[in-house]
Each structure stands twice: as structure tokens, then as C-alpha cells.
Design an enzyme around this catalytic site. Structure first.
Site, mmCIF file in Angstrom:
data_model
loop_
_atom_site.group_PDB
_atom_site.id
_atom_site.type_symbol
_atom_site.label_atom_id
_atom_site.label_comp_id
_atom_site.label_asym_id
_atom_site.label_seq_id
_atom_site.Cartn_x
_atom_site.Cartn_y
_atom_site.Cartn_z
ATOM 1 N NE ARG A 173 -34.944 33.049 -7.704
ATOM 2 C CZ ARG A 173 -34.389 32.898 -8.914
ATOM 3 N NH1 ARG A 173 -35.149 32.978 -9.995
ATOM 4 N NH2 ARG A 173 -33.100 32.695 -9.041
ATOM 5 C CE LYS B 267 -32.010 36.374 -6.445
ATOM 6 N NZ LYS B 267 -31.511 35.231 -5.711
ATOM 7 C CG HIS C 209 -35.749 29.625 -1.770
ATOM 8 N ND1 HIS C 209 -36.355 30.473 -2.673
ATOM 9 C CD2 HIS C 209 -34.491 29.444 -2.214
ATOM 10 C CE1 HIS C 209 -35.488 30.794 -3.608
ATOM 11 N NE2 HIS C 209 -34.350 30.190 -3.356
ATOM 12 N NE ARG D 164 -34.710 28.690 -7.287
ATOM 13 C CZ ARG D 164 -34.588 28.891 -8.587
ATOM 14 N NH1 ARG D 164 -35.631 28.749 -9.376
ATOM 15 N NH2 ARG D 164 -33.429 29.225 -9.114
ATOM 16 C CG HIS E 70 -27.765 27.989 -9.231
ATOM 17 N ND1 HIS E 70 -28.059 26.898 -8.443
ATOM 18 C CD2 HIS E 70 -28.608 28.970 -8.820
ATOM 19 C CE1 HIS E 70 -29.040 27.212 -7.603
ATOM 20 N NE2 HIS E 70 -29.389 28.462 -7.815
ATOM 21 C CE1 TYR F 17 -31.304 28.033 -3.667
ATOM 22 C CE2 TYR F 17 -32.027 26.204 -5.037
ATOM 23 C CZ TYR F 17 -32.270 27.420 -4.430
ATOM 24 O OH TYR F 17 -33.499 28.017 -4.590
#
Length: 180
Positions: free
Chosen positions: A40, A63, A128, A131, A154, A163
Site C-alpha cells: 500500500r 493499515k 491504489h 498495488r 484478503h 479487486y
């Protein structure tokens, strides 16, 4: 917040890399780090020179707070070898020109990427995107959604595919072939 897309076309990645390198080695390296690590942006911006002198990143994800080790790609190792030359271990890798040894901000990272996206005529780009670009190309090269799911931490492979834009690719392909 807008939904951002990965950069799917390797040729566009090449153009963006060239554009960023001509502008600034720091900006180029931030981009290359993101698309080669899957980190990230908050984790990328917190990296220091000492982190780039190993063959892996050993970080606590900002995060999640989880400790994570990610081996660097050989290309990223080569790029860092030159980039960190003459820099001190405690320095941030992507230093701001403001203040003393401060990393660039997320908003500056966004501006850098948005400038490159404008150059390459890309939409739906944000921090983002780095990533997601890593994830998209990792999946396309390996076909291993389980491994990518683990790298991204995930809980569901279907979420990982959505994603990184694989579901979007399938929808686009279906629409191109649709006839009435």
C-alpha cells in the site's frame, strides 16, 4: 473516493516509467516500488533507505498492524542498488523537499501518479493503482489467485479477483462479443 483500476497494458507502464524517470528518480522509484511489491502507498512512503538494502521488505503494515515480509523482485533490487547509493540508512526512501527527512505525503504521491496518468491518457488512477497493477500482473503471470490472496491478506479469492479488475476484464470481453 473513486474506484481505481490497475494499469493493464505493459506498454503504458513502460511510458509511465519513462515519463516519471525523466521528471524525478524519486517519483520513478516510488512507482516501480509499488508495481513490484504490492505494498500500500502508506507502507511504501514509510520505507527508509535501510529497508531497500535488503532483498526483502520487513514491515508492519500501517493499515492492519500486521508484520509482513515481502521478497523484492530481482528488478526492484537492481533499481534500489543504484537509487540508495550515497543515501544514509535512516533517510526516507521517498523524501519530501519540505522539512528535514520527511517522506512525501499521500496527496503528493497521488499528484505524481495523476500527472503520469494524464501523460498516458489514463483514467481511474490513484495511489491504489500501484498495488492493483502488481496484483493484476502477478495473477496474469502466475494464475495463482490463492497466493495473491495471501500476499494481499484478503479473506476471499473472489474479492481478490474483483479487486485487481479481473471481473471487469471478463465483463468487458463479454460486452465486446455481445450481439442482438
Amino acid at each position: 473516493m473513486n474506484f481505481v483500476q490497475p494499469i493493464r497494458d505493459p506498454e503504458l507502464i513502460f511510458y509511465i516509467k519513462r515519463f516519471l524517470r525523466e521528471k524525478s528518480e524519486r517519483n520513478y522509484m516510488m512507482f516501480v516500488t509499488g508495481i513490484n511489491s504490492g505494498l500500500r502507498i502508506s507502507d511504501i512512503l514509510s520505507l527508509r533507505v535501510r529497508d531497500a538494502k535488503r532483498t526483502y521488505f520487513n514491515i508492519f503494515e500501517i493499515k492492519t498492524g500486521k508484520k509482513k515480509r515481502i521478497d523484492m523482485t530481482p528488478q526492484l533490487q537492481r533499481e534500489f542498488k543504484t537509487y540508495v547509493e550515497g543515501k544514509e540508512d535512516h533517510e526516507f526512501l521517498f523524501k519530501s523537499r519540505e522539512g528535514l527527512n520527511q517522506p512525501i505525503s499521500r496527496s503528493m504521491a497521488y499528484k505524481i501518479l495523476n500527472d503520469a496518468a494524464d501523460y498516458a491518457s489514463l483514467d481511474d488512477i490513484g495511489t491504489h493503482t500501484l498495488r492493483k497493477t502488481f496484483g493484476y500482473h502477478f495473477y496474469k503471470q502466475t494464475g495463482d489467485v490463492a497466493m495473491l490472496q495471501k500476499i494481499f491478506n484478503h479473506s476471499d479469492p473472489a474479492f481478490t479477483l474483483r479487486y485487481i479488475g479481473i471481473d471487469q476484464d471478463a465483463m468487458n470481453k463479454a460486452m465486446k462479443g455481445f450481439k442482438i
